[in-house]
Design an enzyme around this catalytic site. Structure first.
Site, PDB file in Angstrom:
ATOM      1  N   HIS A  59       0.835  -1.211   0.000  1.00  0.00           N
ATOM      2  CA  HIS A  59       0.000   0.000   0.000  1.00  0.00           C
ATOM      3  C   HIS A  59       0.863   1.252   0.000  1.00  0.00           C
ATOM      4  O   HIS A  59       0.511   2.266  -0.574  1.00  0.00           O
ATOM      5  CB  HIS A  59      -0.936   0.011   1.210  1.00  0.00           C
ATOM      6  N   ASP A  72      -5.228  -7.131  -2.445  1.00  0.00           N
ATOM      7  CA  ASP A  72      -6.438  -6.599  -1.802  1.00  0.00           C
ATOM      8  C   ASP A  72      -7.695  -7.377  -2.176  1.00  0.00           C
ATOM      9  O   ASP A  72      -8.580  -7.575  -1.354  1.00  0.00           O
ATOM     10  CB  ASP A  72      -6.644  -5.127  -2.177  1.00  0.00           C
ATOM     11  N   ARG A  97      -4.519 -28.164   0.192  1.00  0.00           N
ATOM     12  CA  ARG A  97      -3.561 -27.490   1.070  1.00  0.00           C
ATOM     13  C   ARG A  97      -3.795 -25.983   0.938  1.00  0.00           C
ATOM     14  O   ARG A  97      -3.632 -25.425  -0.150  1.00  0.00           O
ATOM     15  CB  ARG A  97      -2.129 -27.850   0.646  1.00  0.00           C
ATOM     16  N   HIS A 143       2.016 -18.838   5.696  1.00  0.00           N
ATOM     17  CA  HIS A 143       2.485 -18.719   4.313  1.00  0.00           C
ATOM     18  C   HIS A 143       2.728 -17.227   4.042  1.00  0.00           C
ATOM     19  O   HIS A 143       2.039 -16.605   3.239  1.00  0.00           O
ATOM     20  CB  HIS A 143       1.472 -19.326   3.338  1.00  0.00           C
ATOM     21  N   ASN A 187       5.581 -22.490   5.525  1.00  0.00           N
ATOM     22  CA  ASN A 187       5.867 -22.679   4.117  1.00  0.00           C
ATOM     23  C   ASN A 187       7.161 -21.963   3.763  1.00  0.00           C
ATOM     24  O   ASN A 187       7.287 -20.758   3.944  1.00  0.00           O
ATOM     25  CB  ASN A 187       4.747 -22.087   3.248  1.00  0.00           C
ATOM     26  N   GLU A 188       8.147 -22.708   3.299  1.00  0.00           N
ATOM     27  CA  GLU A 188       9.364 -22.182   2.701  1.00  0.00           C
ATOM     28  C   GLU A 188      10.119 -21.159   3.555  1.00  0.00           C
ATOM     29  O   GLU A 188      10.160 -19.967   3.243  1.00  0.00           O
ATOM     30  CB  GLU A 188       9.056 -21.582   1.326  1.00  0.00           C
ATOM     31  N   ASN A 328       8.524 -28.681  -1.577  1.00  0.00           N
ATOM     32  CA  ASN A 328       8.057 -27.808  -2.661  1.00  0.00           C
ATOM     33  C   ASN A 328       9.149 -27.792  -3.722  1.00  0.00           C
ATOM     34  O   ASN A 328      10.282 -27.378  -3.438  1.00  0.00           O
ATOM     35  CB  ASN A 328       7.869 -26.364  -2.171  1.00  0.00           C
ATOM     36  N   TYR A 330      10.129 -26.949  -7.895  1.00  0.00           N
ATOM     37  CA  TYR A 330       9.733 -26.374  -9.181  1.00  0.00           C
ATOM     38  C   TYR A 330      10.740 -26.637 -10.284  1.00  0.00           C
ATOM     39  O   TYR A 330      10.381 -26.957 -11.402  1.00  0.00           O
ATOM     40  CB  TYR A 330       9.534 -24.851  -9.045  1.00  0.00           C
ATOM     41  N   GLU A 396       4.138 -28.673  -3.107  1.00  0.00           N
ATOM     42  CA  GLU A 396       3.965 -27.738  -4.237  1.00  0.00           C
ATOM     43  C   GLU A 396       4.805 -28.217  -5.402  1.00  0.00           C
ATOM     44  O   GLU A 396       5.935 -28.693  -5.207  1.00  0.00           O
ATOM     45  CB  GLU A 396       4.451 -26.328  -3.890  1.00  0.00           C
TER      46      GLU A 396
HETATM   47  C1  BGC Z   1       5.441 -20.326  -3.017  1.00  0.00           C
HETATM   48  C2  BGC Z   1       4.167 -19.804  -3.618  1.00  0.00           C
HETATM   49  C3  BGC Z   1       4.455 -19.231  -4.999  1.00  0.00           C
HETATM   50  C4  BGC Z   1       5.041 -20.332  -5.857  1.00  0.00           C
HETATM   51  C5  BGC Z   1       5.316 -19.939  -7.299  1.00  0.00           C
HETATM   52  C6  BGC Z   1       6.237 -21.128  -3.986  1.00  0.00           C
HETATM   53  O1  BGC Z   1       7.551 -21.118  -3.647  1.00  0.00           O
HETATM   54  O2  BGC Z   1       5.149 -21.067  -1.862  1.00  0.00           O
HETATM   55  O3  BGC Z   1       3.621 -18.856  -2.768  1.00  0.00           O
HETATM   56  O4  BGC Z   1       3.310 -18.708  -5.587  1.00  0.00           O
HETATM   57  O5  BGC Z   1       6.263 -20.704  -5.288  1.00  0.00           O
HETATM   58  O6  BGC Z   1       6.281 -18.941  -7.386  1.00  0.00           O
END
Ligand code: BGC
Length: 488
Positions: A59, A72, A97, A143, A187-188, A328, A330, A396
């Site tokens: 903000h 928001d 989750r 989170h 989380n993370e 998690n 990616y 994730e």
């Molecule tokens: C996070 C999420 C995020 C996702 C994609 C994860 O590391 O927990 O909040 O949206 O990555 O970037």
């Protein structure tokens, strides 16, 4: 996620199609989807919610976010929760989750603060809504949306936050523990602490390089351990639930097949996943981390190591403080030794530089995100070997695209990553008991705003009712869940 958002001009290169696995998921294996409160709920100041560190910062300085947006309204899930549950139900998911917003439960700071009844009621009806459709709730307690008033007392840099978190966690166990049997404390932590306290990629943007991340993580780990022990003693005998911890880890592959690159790859694994999982599984930080940060701190003339120490009691309390590990994951990066970092910093302490590989498929909207399915399998095997094959949920895993319903890249990502997961289970013997795709809905993607999309379901952020439309990947994941095999 572990990947920092860097702007670059890579275009997507599709990886050569790999053969999908023929294995089936074990009979008790569960499928889910994941989300987080600030990214989807909206209703920022409704029903007595307090301000969180993202509200406060965005903000005041909207330019922090790529497109000047904030959470928001986001997906307006605070109001549209019934529609969200229908989408999850129709997908056939076994569990959802989601996270609870701390400032909805305790809007002002904990000392003398009152519980916000409306906040409690909101999650009450949400949890009941999930259960009435046969969906198991898996609740993340934190989170990233810390109450701003706690940040003003030092946030995760102040040891007293351990007690604050315990008070909050106790409220959640009392309010929902009769129905919630799967809890994730955090989380993370790497992203919370290294990005938020050492750096400026995440709220509260503290920029305390080389110091903030270690202090924040130390308190966060103690908060996790004490919460686990508190639940174990006070609630577990009656509620019979499980408590875990969700840590992000990429896979780090040596850039070249040399001894030095192999050592770098192992070191960065210890400095990322090991930073958190070593204490939780074995009681203390990895020795490579203790040795390096202690020695470098001394060289830099710090009177004590920048990496705090656990007492003997804390080590005993932390060791084994989990019922399952959350992973998690990616992406994968290549690694090489480097000392080209400012000091003091986590980068210099770890001494490894990560590289993207131009031959790997790259997300068009998040250029640090690469599609490397075999990296996922190697990571699971590494965790199995390090920590004596703990029960693991993939909490994730997901792929970012632009807008559009024909999300073939995401379909490729899901099918290939799940194929590798099947091999990890059947060929490597990894004890993986569930998988959650990140995420069900396009949402507020932190510093990338709404520009990048991870959803199985597209959300129209221009429409006042935030119209939800399932993508092709939603249908594919649905088929995988119902057949328990990877089919397109
Ligand atoms: C996070 C999420 C995020 C996702 C994609 C994860 O590391 O927990 O909040 O949206 O990555 O970037």
């Amino acid at each position: 996620m572990l990947i920092k958002v860097i702007y670059c001009v890579f275009c997507l290169r599709l990886s050569a199609s790999i053969e999908l696995s023929n294995y089936s998921f074990p009979k008790d294996f569960v499928f889910g989807v994941a989300s987080s409160s600030y990214q989807i709920e909206g209703a920022t100041y409704e029903d007595g919610k307090g301000e969180n560190i993202w509200d406060y910062n965005l903000h005041r300085k909207p330019e922090i976010v790529f497109d000047g947006t904030n959470g928001d309204v986001a997906c307006d899930s605070y109001h549209k929760w019934e529609e969200d549950i229908s989408l999850i139900k129709n997908l056939g998911a076994n569990f959802y989750r989601f996270s609870i917003a701390w400032p909805r439960i305790l809007p002002s700071c904990n000392v003398g603060a009152k519980i916000n009844k409306k906040g409690i009621e909101h999650y009450d009806k949400f949890i009941n809504g999930l259960l009435s459709k046969g969906i198991t709730p898996m609740v993340t307690m934190y989170h990233w949306d810390l109450p701003q008033c706690l940040e003003e007392m030092g946030g995760w840099m102040n040891a007293s936050i351990v007690d604050d978190f315990l008070i909050y966690a106790n409220i959640l166990f009392e309010a929902y523990g009769d129905r919630v049997k799967h809890w994730i404390t955090f989380n993370e932590p790497f992203q919370v602490c290294e990005y938020g306290y050492s750096g400026t990629e995440m709220a509260p943007f503290r920029n305390l390089t080389g110091v903030g991340g270690y202090n924040c993580s130390h308190h966060l780990l103690l908060a996790h351990g004490r919460t686990y022990r508190h639940y174990e003693k006070k609630f577990k005998p009656i509620q019979k639930g499980k408590v875990g911890f969700a840590v992000n880890s990429g896979w780090f592959e040596p850039k070249e097949d040399t001894e030095e690159d192999r050592r770098s790859s192992e070191r960065v694994m210890q400095f990322s996943y090991g930073w958190y999982m070593h204490p939780v599984v074995l009681g203390n930080y990895p020795s490579v981390m203790i040795d390096r940060v202690d020695a470098i701190s001394a060289e830099e003339n710090y009177p004590v190591s920048r990496l705090p120490k656990f007492t003997k009691e804390e080590i005993d309390m932390l060791r084994g403080s989990f019922d399952f590990l959350g992973v998690n994951h990616y992406s994968t990066a290549q690694t090489k030794f480097s000392d080209n970092f400012h000091r003091p910093s986590f980068g210099y302490d770890c001494g490894v530089a990560p590289y993207t590989n131009p031959d790997w498929a790259t997300s068009t909207t998040l250029p640090g995100l690469q599609m490397v399915p075999w990296g996922f399998r190697r990571l699971m095997k590494w965790i199995k070997d390090q920590y004596n094959n703990p029960p693991m949920y993939v909490t994730e895993n997901g792929w970012a695209t632009g807008a559009g319903l024909e999300d073939n890249e995401r379909v490729r990502y899901i099918t290939q990553y799940l194929s590798e997961l099947l091999k990890a289970i059947h060929e490597d013997g990894c004890n993986v008991i569930g998988y959650a795709y990140w995420t069900i809905l396009d949402n507020f993607e932190w510093l990338s705003g709404f520009s990048t999309k991870f959803g199985l379901v597209q959300v129209d952020f221009q429409a006042s009712n935030r119209t939800r439309t399932p993508r092709k990947s939603y249908e594919v994941y649905k088929k995988i869940i119902s057949s328990r095999k990877v089919i397109v």
